[in-house]
Design a protein around this motif. Structure first.
Motif, PDB file in Angstrom:
ATOM      1  N   ALA A 167      36.012 171.011  19.697  1.00 19.52           N
ATOM      2  CA  ALA A 167      36.549 170.113  20.727  1.00 19.52           C
ATOM      3  C   ALA A 167      35.670 168.875  20.872  1.00 19.52           C
ATOM      4  O   ALA A 167      36.168 167.767  21.119  1.00 19.52           O
ATOM      5  N   VAL A 168      34.366 169.035  20.696  1.00 20.82           N
ATOM      6  CA  VAL A 168      33.461 167.883  20.797  1.00 20.82           C
ATOM      7  C   VAL A 168      33.742 166.893  19.668  1.00 20.82           C
ATOM      8  O   VAL A 168      33.761 165.677  19.885  1.00 20.82           O
ATOM      9  N   PHE A 169      33.990 167.388  18.469  1.00 19.20           N
ATOM     10  CA  PHE A 169      34.308 166.475  17.353  1.00 19.20           C
ATOM     11  C   PHE A 169      35.606 165.709  17.617  1.00 19.20           C
ATOM     12  O   PHE A 169      35.718 164.539  17.262  1.00 19.20           O
ATOM     13  N   MET A 170      36.566 166.363  18.243  1.00 21.10           N
ATOM     14  CA  MET A 170      37.803 165.662  18.583  1.00 21.10           C
ATOM     15  C   MET A 170      37.526 164.549  19.585  1.00 21.10           C
ATOM     16  O   MET A 170      38.097 163.448  19.510  1.00 21.10           O
ATOM     17  N   GLN A 171      36.625 164.811  20.543  1.00 21.56           N
ATOM     18  CA  GLN A 171      36.262 163.787  21.522  1.00 21.56           C
ATOM     19  C   GLN A 171      35.462 162.653  20.867  1.00 21.56           C
ATOM     20  O   GLN A 171      35.600 161.493  21.240  1.00 21.56           O
ATOM     21  N   LEU A 172      34.663 163.015  19.888  1.00 16.85           N
ATOM     22  CA  LEU A 172      33.903 161.990  19.169  1.00 16.85           C
ATOM     23  C   LEU A 172      34.849 160.990  18.491  1.00 16.85           C
ATOM     24  O   LEU A 172      34.557 159.795  18.411  1.00 16.85           O
ATOM     25  N   TYR A 173      35.977 161.493  18.018  1.00 15.33           N
ATOM     26  CA  TYR A 173      36.917 160.588  17.344  1.00 15.33           C
ATOM     27  C   TYR A 173      37.435 159.516  18.299  1.00 15.33           C
ATOM     28  O   TYR A 173      37.570 158.350  17.926  1.00 15.33           O
ATOM     29  N   THR A 174      37.729 159.900  19.528  1.00 16.04           N
ATOM     30  CA  THR A 174      38.238 158.915  20.480  1.00 16.04           C
ATOM     31  C   THR A 174      37.218 157.820  20.742  1.00 16.04           C
ATOM     32  O   THR A 174      37.589 156.672  20.998  1.00 16.04           O
ATOM     33  N   MET A 175      35.933 158.154  20.655  1.00 23.00           N
ATOM     34  CA  MET A 175      34.892 157.143  20.841  1.00 23.00           C
ATOM     35  C   MET A 175      34.691 156.310  19.581  1.00 23.00           C
ATOM     36  O   MET A 175      34.492 155.094  19.634  1.00 23.00           O
ATOM     37  N   ALA A 176      34.746 156.958  18.429  1.00 22.96           N
ATOM     38  CA  ALA A 176      34.408 156.279  17.178  1.00 22.96           C
ATOM     39  C   ALA A 176      35.550 155.432  16.625  1.00 22.96           C
ATOM     40  O   ALA A 176      35.313 154.469  15.896  1.00 22.96           O
ATOM     41  N   ALA A 177      36.789 155.782  16.958  1.00 24.63           N
ATOM     42  CA  ALA A 177      37.941 155.134  16.323  1.00 24.63           C
ATOM     43  C   ALA A 177      37.990 153.633  16.565  1.00 24.63           C
ATOM     44  O   ALA A 177      38.434 152.873  15.703  1.00 24.63           O
ATOM     45  N   SER A 178      37.527 153.201  17.737  1.00 20.34           N
ATOM     46  CA  SER A 178      37.624 151.777  18.068  1.00 20.34           C
ATOM     47  C   SER A 178      36.393 150.978  17.664  1.00 20.34           C
ATOM     48  O   SER A 178      36.342 149.766  17.884  1.00 20.34           O
ATOM     49  N   HIS A 203      35.675 167.927   9.684  1.00 26.92           N
ATOM     50  CA  HIS A 203      36.257 167.337   8.466  1.00 26.92           C
ATOM     51  C   HIS A 203      37.418 166.396   8.818  1.00 26.92           C
ATOM     52  O   HIS A 203      37.577 165.344   8.201  1.00 26.92           O
ATOM     53  N   TRP A 204      38.204 166.775   9.811  1.00 28.11           N
ATOM     54  CA  TRP A 204      39.317 165.915  10.234  1.00 28.11           C
ATOM     55  C   TRP A 204      38.799 164.585  10.787  1.00 28.11           C
ATOM     56  O   TRP A 204      39.340 163.521  10.499  1.00 28.11           O
ATOM     57  N   LEU A 205      37.717 164.663  11.586  1.00 25.51           N
ATOM     58  CA  LEU A 205      37.107 163.446  12.125  1.00 25.51           C
ATOM     59  C   LEU A 205      36.679 162.512  11.002  1.00 25.51           C
ATOM     60  O   LEU A 205      36.984 161.311  11.008  1.00 25.51           O
ATOM     61  N   VAL A 206      35.981 163.042  10.018  1.00 21.78           N
ATOM     62  CA  VAL A 206      35.515 162.220   8.897  1.00 21.78           C
ATOM     63  C   VAL A 206      36.710 161.656   8.127  1.00 21.78           C
ATOM     64  O   VAL A 206      36.714 160.485   7.720  1.00 21.78           O
ATOM     65  N   ALA A 207      37.748 162.460   7.952  1.00 20.54           N
ATOM     66  CA  ALA A 207      38.933 161.985   7.231  1.00 20.54           C
ATOM     67  C   ALA A 207      39.591 160.817   7.956  1.00 20.54           C
ATOM     68  O   ALA A 207      40.001 159.829   7.331  1.00 20.54           O
ATOM     69  N   GLN A 208      39.709 160.926   9.261  1.00 25.27           N
ATOM     70  CA  GLN A 208      40.311 159.841  10.037  1.00 25.27           C
ATOM     71  C   GLN A 208      39.505 158.556   9.910  1.00 25.27           C
ATOM     72  O   GLN A 208      40.052 157.470   9.695  1.00 25.27           O
ATOM     73  N   LEU A 209      38.194 158.670  10.040  1.00 26.81           N
ATOM     74  CA  LEU A 209      37.357 157.475   9.966  1.00 26.81           C
ATOM     75  C   LEU A 209      37.299 156.930   8.538  1.00 26.81           C
ATOM     76  O   LEU A 209      37.214 155.710   8.340  1.00 26.81           O
ATOM     77  N   ALA A 210      37.368 157.798   7.553  1.00 32.41           N
ATOM     78  CA  ALA A 210      37.410 157.342   6.162  1.00 32.41           C
ATOM     79  C   ALA A 210      38.704 156.582   5.895  1.00 32.41           C
ATOM     80  O   ALA A 210      38.717 155.582   5.163  1.00 32.41           O
TER      81      ALA A 210
END
Length: 585
Positions: A167-178, A203-210
């Motif tokens: 769940a923390v990695f999912m929250q990290l995505y909301t911060m990192a995406a912008s 892995h999903w977080l890294v894929a999204q940012l990649a």
């Protein structure tokens, strides 16, 4: 017994004023519990197990209470700099974690990120177990571009919540995406994810940012690993399908289809699959998928509308009408859109009366003006020019471009009715209210030329060229007018050649240039240019020009063939008939 500060702070600020003198008189030398501060607005998820902070034993003094009241009143009255400074000073004096928390909140609210970082670091120092402080600090550091410092704080957050680290990695995505530097934030998150190879969300977080960083090979690798770790999770399937769709759309479709065969209730994936089928123009299959979605959500007006549009594409007019009417009964904000498309259906069935009824039902929204203009077209088609003009005057034209469009349509209706003088008057009156509108200038120039007002036409076209130096059709219109009147040929040829430079693939302009070569005595160049124009667009007027130049050059048999072939395709074309009569009476 002396009242403690925490009890005072449970009351309103106005009660503080009433009690202040009593507190100062009776409690100055008494140890008190620290002030309780409210939590920051940007609250992070709670820690797994709350740990009570260690509170200092601080004596109340008049100075402490004064500083606290001053900071609170400053915050309430909008004096944020004073509130931040006062609250931080109070926190430093007492080292009370709750006061440090309040100081951090005020600093965050002030918008001063440097002061906020400083305040959250101090809160961490006074309350090392405060996960909220670490979470918000990490976010602030990321937003401020201080990635190395942010990394340290993110590591703390991840370690503190390892039981729920996904769940923390999912929250990290909301911060990192912008974050603007996509490559830099991708590298940061890859480093944070590395210690968690068995966490699908990492892995999903890294894929999204990649994906955002255009590292598609890495994105595919990471999202596939996420899917292996959590095969029931829709998100990796969706992202992998998006990535595949760019280069291998059939594999994308197959992936979505396989997932749906195992998880038929995955509505988001089914919607993505239906849309992908539409992109691949597999309309029948797409409609079937949308119908499955509609069965699961019978009140969803958007799904009924989508099915109706696909039915239109399949030329299933009765099916489209059924779905449009079903969507209309469901209500919702798309009613005006549905009325518009029902009008389109009625037009396709040549039921103009019903079409007019539906178009009148479009009373607002993006299709309102379009529906009104369709009404104008139908009324004029029925020979009701005055009614069509009256409808035009009621049209909801808001922007200058829309108002110009309405004026131009009215002028065209009048011109088609052989009322060119009235049409010209409409445009002239329009230019008084809407000066220097390119489309209005162009249409007025064309009508002026048709009415023999050549000086006026040239004035409008030159004004248009001054406003829009790249307006190819203005150059072409002015040059062609001169060529048709056989005046100022050198200037005219330069104008149409300039038009062709601006739009080298425009066959009408090629025709003008070919005609200019003819007027200049360059017969071979003229034939070559006109043949090129005619090959691209076998228009009867181009045929008239090409045949004339061929005839003058001596290729009379070829000229006759060009004319006769064109006349078979366009038996009512007046310019073609006129030139044939002139040379072949």
């Amino acid at each position: 017994m002396c009242t403690r500060i925490k009890n005072c702070l449970a009351m309103s600020p106005f009660k503080h004023l009433i009690l202040a003198s009593l507190v100062l008189a009776g409690c100055a030398q008494t140890p008190v519990a620290p002030v309780a501060a409210s939590a920051p607005d940007a609250a992070a998820p709670e820690a797994v197990a709350a740990i009570e902070p260690v509170l200092p034993n601080v004596e109340l003094s008049s100075e402490l209470l004064y500083e606290f009241l001053l900071a609170e009143f400053a915050s309430q009255r909008g004096h944020q700099a004073l509130a931040v400074e006062g609250s931080q000073e109070l926190a430093r004096l007492t080292r009370d974690p709750r006061l440090a928390k309040r100081a951090a909140q005020l600093a965050l609210e002030s918008g001063d990120m440097n002061r906020a970082v400083e305040a959250f670091r101090f809160w961490q120092e006074t309350e090392p177990s405060a996960l909220m402080a670490t979470r918000i600090l990490s976010s602030l550091l990321l937003r401020g571009g201080r990635l190395d410092e942010a990394r340290i704080e993110f590591v703390k957050v991840l370690k503190s919540e390892e039981p729920a680290v996904g769940a923390v990695f999912m929250q990290l995505y909301t911060m990192a995406a912008s974050y603007p530097d996509k490559a830099a934030v991708l590298q940061l998150m890859r480093e944070l994810a590395a210690p968690y190879p068995q966490v699908a969300e990492a892995h999903w977080l890294v894929a999204q940012l990649a994906t955002a960083a255009l590292e598609e090979k890495l994105a595919l690798s990471e999202v596939r690993r996420a899917r292996e770790l959590k095969p029931e999770w829709d998100a990796p399937v969706s992202l992998e399908a998006q990535l595949l769709n760019k280069s291998e759309p059939q594999k994308s479709l197959a992936l979505l289809q396989r997932h749906l065969s195992v998880h038929p209730a995955a509505g988001g994936i089914r919607l993505q699959y239906a849309r992908a089928l539409l992109t691949q123009k597999q309309y029948q299959a797409a409609r079937e998928e949308f119908q499955l979605l509609a069965t699961a959500s019978p009140d969803n007006v958007d799904l009924a509308f989508a099915i109706a549009l696909i039915s239109l594409q399949l030329n299933d007019l009765s099916g489209a009408e059924l779905q449009f009417k079903a969507a209309l009964l469901k209500g919702g904000k798309t009613q005006d859109v549905i009325e518009y498309f029902l009008g389109q259906l009625s037009e396709a069935r040549e039921d103009e009366a019903e079409a007019l009824t539906h178009y009148r039902g479009v009373t607002q929204g993006e299709y309102q003006l379009t529906a009104q203009l369709r009404m104008v077209y139908l009324l004029n088609k029925q020979g009701r020019l005055d009614d069509a003009r009256a409808q035009l005057q009621q049209a909801q034209a808001v922007t200058p471009a829309q108002r110009v469009q309405v004026l131009v349509i009215e002028a065209q209706l009048l011109s088609e009715a052989k009322r060119s003088t009235e049409a010209y008057r409409v445009l002239e009156q329009g230019m008084v209210k809407l000066p220097d509108q390119p489309d209005l200038l162009y249409e007025a120039a064309m009508l002026a030329d048709k009415l023999g007002k050549f000086d006026v036409s040239e004035k409008y076209l030159r004004r248009l060229i001054k406003l829009k130096p790249d307006h190819a059709h203005a150059y072409n219109a002015l040059g062609y007018s001169l060529l048709e009147r056989n005046v100022r040929i050198k200037e005219a040829l330069a104008l149409v050649e300039r038009a062709l430079q601006l739009t080298p693939d425009d066959f009408a302009i090629m025709d003008s240039v070919g005609w200019g070569y003819y007027r200049s005595g360059k017969l071979d160049e003229s034939v070559a240019m006109l043949q090129r124009a005619f090959a691209g667009n076998p228009d009867p007027e181009i045929a008239a020009h090409l045949g004339e130049v061929l005839w003058i050059r001596g290729d009379r048999a070829e000229a006759a063939k060009v004319w006769q072939d064109s006349l078979k395709a366009h038996p009512d074309n007046a310019p073609l008939q006129a030139v044939m009569k002139r040379y072949m009476p």
